[in-house]
Design a protein around this motif. Structure first.
Motif, short mmCIF file in Angstrom:
data_model
loop_
_atom_site.label_atom_id
_atom_site.label_comp_id
_atom_site.label_asym_id
_atom_site.label_seq_id
_atom_site.Cartn_x
_atom_site.Cartn_y
_atom_site.Cartn_z
N ARG A 392 0.80 -1.22 0.00
CA ARG A 392 0.00 0.00 0.00
C ARG A 392 0.83 1.28 0.00
N SER A 414 -3.33 8.91 -7.00
CA SER A 414 -4.42 8.19 -6.34
C SER A 414 -4.84 8.98 -5.11
N SER A 416 -6.40 8.10 -2.40
CA SER A 416 -6.13 7.41 -1.14
C SER A 416 -4.65 7.49 -0.78
N GLU A 417 -3.77 7.27 -1.77
CA GLU A 417 -2.33 7.34 -1.51
C GLU A 417 -1.91 8.77 -1.19
#
Length: 433
Positions: A392, A414, A416-417
């Protein structure tokens, strides 16, 4: 239906790409801890290799452990990754032979100094971000089966691969934070409880002065009056799996059991083990045989029931004692993670001193990652395994470019990242050590 490109041009000019884009975040955390400076000041010994300093060599060994490269021979991947070296601050990545030779020197000349650095960081970070009022020690040991001619590889109790030589390390973890506290690499023929009194003394010596209540949990391998006396000398509380001797087995059916749920009953009794100075409180758990999926060495079977006993000085109800001990299962999960995600089961050299140094570096890496998760990442990441964190975060692809603003690392867009990395950077920058 859309088709793929018919003609694609291929160029071998991707010199500024890396599969370890998230490593910059980890090394930023290391800089916040002052890890390189700590190594420079505290870990020093004579060596002929002037290409890489001792701090650089230590970081070069910690990185492949964390990134899951397994064996030292696999570190050639990092030698060919110039961006990784730029992100971590290493001028050049050492080859595997150099790393093995350094491990031997470290084990002979510098391991005690490295362990002091580790212990000093542990005492600083164990109570972060919130102070702890008590300590819970989970003791355990594990087998590392060997397939070569390693020094001090000896044949001992090995139920899965009988007759194979092994190492038999002893480890202690603090249950609330899951931090590694103390441990030793030992030959394979050493009994589980051998030397535990001295090892417990080392664990107690690292405790902050403000922490008073001590609780210790251990399996039957540590059932010994000297171990219990060492805990009681520090006014500690304990729950240890008791060995079921023949006289005690004869008394089991006559105890007054209380049913907790169908198939599970608990009882308690006072019993003086042979050769012990006084009686101790025993908590006995009886389960229907149909509920026991696997037969363990510490279980005794009688009349379609299995029995398990715990010796304790805790003033808790029998069921609470049983549940408190069951929480010790977390240490077994940690050991599984050390073997699966960290290369604990892969012994790097034939020399015991080098293997011992690697053992302690690996557990240092475990603590560094545990502190990184606890102090830098959102709460939902605190219990993630290293394998999950690699996928992740640490192995995010990245491109290293030079811009007007200076060196820049580009990573995929991204949401989320981006949110995770921004959160981590903020937490790291606020960290004060």
């Amino acid at each position: 239906m859309r088709r793929g490109f018919k003609h694609v041009r291929l160029l071998f000019t991707g010199d500024h790409l890396t599969r370890y884009g998230g490593v910059f975040l980890l090394h930023r955390f290391f800089r916040r801890l002052g890890l390189r400076r700590r190594f420079q000041v505290n870990v020093h010994f004579a060596q002929r290799n002037n290409t890489s300093s001792i701090p650089e060599m230590l970081l070069a060994l910690l990185d492949p452990i964390i990134l899951g490269l397994g064996r030292l021979d696999a570190t050639d991947l990092l030698r060919r990754n110039g961006v990784f070296q730029a992100l971590t601050g290493l001028p050049a990545y050492p080859n595997p032979v150099t790393l093995r030779r350094f491990l031997r020197r470290l084990g002979i000349r510098g391991l005690a100094k490295l362990r002091r650095v580790h212990d000093h960081l542990l005492t600083q970070l164990w109570q972060r971000p919130k102070a702890q009022r008590r300590v819970i020690f989970d003791l355990d040991s594990t087998l590392l089966t060997l397939y070569g001619h390693q020094e001090q590889a000896r044949i001992g109790y090995n139920p899965r691969q009988q007759g194979r030589p092994s190492y038999h390390p002893w480890v202690c973890f603090e249950a609330q934070r899951r931090d590694f506290w103390h441990g030793e690499l030992r030959p394979g023929d050493v009994h589980t409880g051998h030397g535990t009194v001295d090892l417990l003394a080392a664990c107690f010596a690292k405790m902050p002065a403000s922490v008073r209540p001590i609780r210790v949990r251990a399996d039957a391998g540590f059932f010994d009056r000297k171990v219990i006396a060492a805990i009681e000398a520090r006014r500690g509380k304990f729950v240890i799996v008791a060995k079921l001797t023949r006289p005690f087995k004869a008394q089991l059916p006559g105890f007054a059991y209380t049913e907790v749920r169908p198939g599970l009953e608990v009882a308690e009794s006072s019993y003086p083990p042979h050769g012990w100075p006084r009686p101790y409180r025993y908590v006995v758990v009886r389960k229907s045989l149909s509920e026991e999926e696997t037969t363990q060495p510490t279980l005794f079977t009688l009349d379609h029931c299995t029995y398990r006993a715990f010796v304790t000085n805790l003033r808790l109800r029998p069921l609470s004692v049983y549940r408190f001990y069951n929480d010790r299962a977390a240490v077994e999960l940690i050991i599984k993670e050390l073997k699966a995600d960290y290369p604990l089961a892969k012994i790097p050299t034939h020399q015991f001193a080098a293997n011992e140094a690697y053992f302690h570096l690996l557990l240092f890496a475990y603590n560094l990652m545990n502190w990184f998760k606890r102090l830098s990442l959102p709460e939902e990441y605190h219990s993630t395994t290293l394998g999950t964190l690699r996928r992740r975060l640490l192995m995010i692809p990245g491109q290293f470019v030079q811009t007007r603003q200076g060196p820049t690392l580009r990573i995929p867009s991204s949401p989320s990242e981006q949110g995770l990395i921004t959160y981590a950077l903020t937490r790291i920058d606020r960290l004060r050590i």
